[in-house]
Enzyme design. Structure first.
Site, mmCIF file in Angstrom:
data_model
loop_
_atom_site.group_PDB
_atom_site.id
_atom_site.type_symbol
_atom_site.label_atom_id
_atom_site.label_comp_id
_atom_site.label_asym_id
_atom_site.label_seq_id
_atom_site.Cartn_x
_atom_site.Cartn_y
_atom_site.Cartn_z
ATOM 1 N N GLY A 41 0.829 -1.195 0.000
ATOM 2 C CA GLY A 41 0.000 0.000 0.000
ATOM 3 C C GLY A 41 0.864 1.245 0.000
ATOM 4 N N GLN B 116 3.249 9.900 1.182
ATOM 5 C CA GLN B 116 4.543 9.205 1.204
ATOM 6 C C GLN B 116 5.414 9.560 0.000
ATOM 7 O OE1 GLN B 116 2.626 5.160 2.095
ATOM 8 N NE2 GLN B 116 4.617 4.980 3.072
ATOM 9 N N CYS C 190 6.408 -0.485 6.778
ATOM 10 C CA CYS C 190 6.012 0.707 6.034
ATOM 11 C C CYS C 190 7.169 1.125 5.143
ATOM 12 C CB CYS C 190 5.675 1.824 7.025
ATOM 13 S SG CYS C 190 5.155 3.354 6.240
ATOM 14 N N LEU C 191 6.861 1.473 3.892
ATOM 15 C CA LEU C 191 7.916 1.894 2.960
ATOM 16 C C LEU C 191 8.621 3.153 3.457
ATOM 17 C CD1 LEU C 191 6.214 1.307 -0.514
ATOM 18 C CD2 LEU C 191 7.835 -0.169 0.680
ATOM 19 N N HIS D 10 -3.856 1.248 8.147
ATOM 20 C CA HIS D 10 -2.474 1.734 8.127
ATOM 21 C C HIS D 10 -2.341 2.900 7.141
ATOM 22 C CE1 HIS D 10 2.074 1.024 7.897
ATOM 23 N NE2 HIS D 10 1.838 1.817 6.871
ATOM 24 N N GLU D 11 -2.877 2.711 5.925
ATOM 25 C CA GLU D 11 -2.747 3.750 4.894
ATOM 26 C C GLU D 11 -3.571 4.984 5.244
ATOM 27 O OE1 GLU D 11 -0.416 3.469 2.845
ATOM 28 O OE2 GLU D 11 -0.051 1.347 3.197
ATOM 29 N N HIS E 236 -1.827 7.388 7.462
ATOM 30 C CA HIS E 236 -0.879 8.268 6.762
ATOM 31 C C HIS E 236 -1.540 9.597 6.378
ATOM 32 C CE1 HIS E 236 2.837 6.044 6.240
ATOM 33 N NE2 HIS E 236 2.213 4.980 5.793
HETATM 34 CO CO CO Z 1 3.023 3.058 5.623
#
Ligand code: CO
Length: 178
Positions: free
Chosen positions: A46, A51, A100-101, A142-143, A146
């Site tokens: 995701g 991000q 997480c990226l 989670h997304e 953000h």
């Molecule tokens: Co993340």
């Protein structure tokens, strides 16, 4: 399609709150295509627009599910969530390991609602609803965090967060020395 640069903790942009999208147009679709390209390149499940430094309430998710008829065949679909809102969430919680990226190489267990129902606009700006109690529910929560400037490491105990960040900073230092 263009691969975008993923911002990493502690970049302060990741703490900012994203704004609602007014209209889902060609420009936004092109941006969402770039987000998908970036997510796949980084092997993420995701990605939220913030991000890649764009403060819009936009998320892309690679929803993986197993083919019931064929164990070897893994299927997936790309979900595009514009202006997502949680309209129902279960009191029942679940704990899953998340990464997480934007916090590379780290993982931690996070508690979230086990099932959720959301409404959102899709790739073409159509209003949709989605209810899920699988791992997808975790990914969506989670997304969506953000979009409000929240990282999963903000949802773990202070002690575990301090340990994780210490290790993370050590990783960055050793990467810089190489
Ligand atoms: Co993340």
């Amino acid at each position: 399609m263009t691969k975008l640069k993923v911002l990493e903790y502690p970049n302060p942009i990741l703490k900012q709150i994203s704004q609602e999208v007014d209209v889902v147009d060609e420009d936004l679709r092109k941006f969402m295509d770039d987000m998908v390209e970036t997510m796949k390149h980084e092997y993420g499940v995701g990605l939220a627009a913030v991000q890649v430094g764009v403060l819009k309430r936009v998320i892309v998710i690679e929803n993986r599910f197993d083919d019931e008829d064929d164990d070897d065949k893994k299927q997936y679909e790309i979900l595009y969530l514009v202006n997502p809102k949680i309209i129902k969430k279960s009191d029942e919680k679940c704990i899953n390991e998340e990464g997480c990226l934007s916090v590379p190489q780290m993982r931690a267990e996070v508690e979230r609602s086990a099932s959720i129902k959301i409404e959102y606009l899709d790739y073409f700006g159509n209003k949709k609803e989605l209810e899920t109690d699988t791992f997808l529910a975790v990914v969506i929560q989670h997304e969506m965090d953000h979009l409000d400037g929240v990282l999963y490491i903000d949802r773990i105990s202070r002690l575990r967060r301090q340990m994780l960040i210490k290790k993370y900073e050590k990783n960055i230092k050793s990467k810089e020395q190489k």
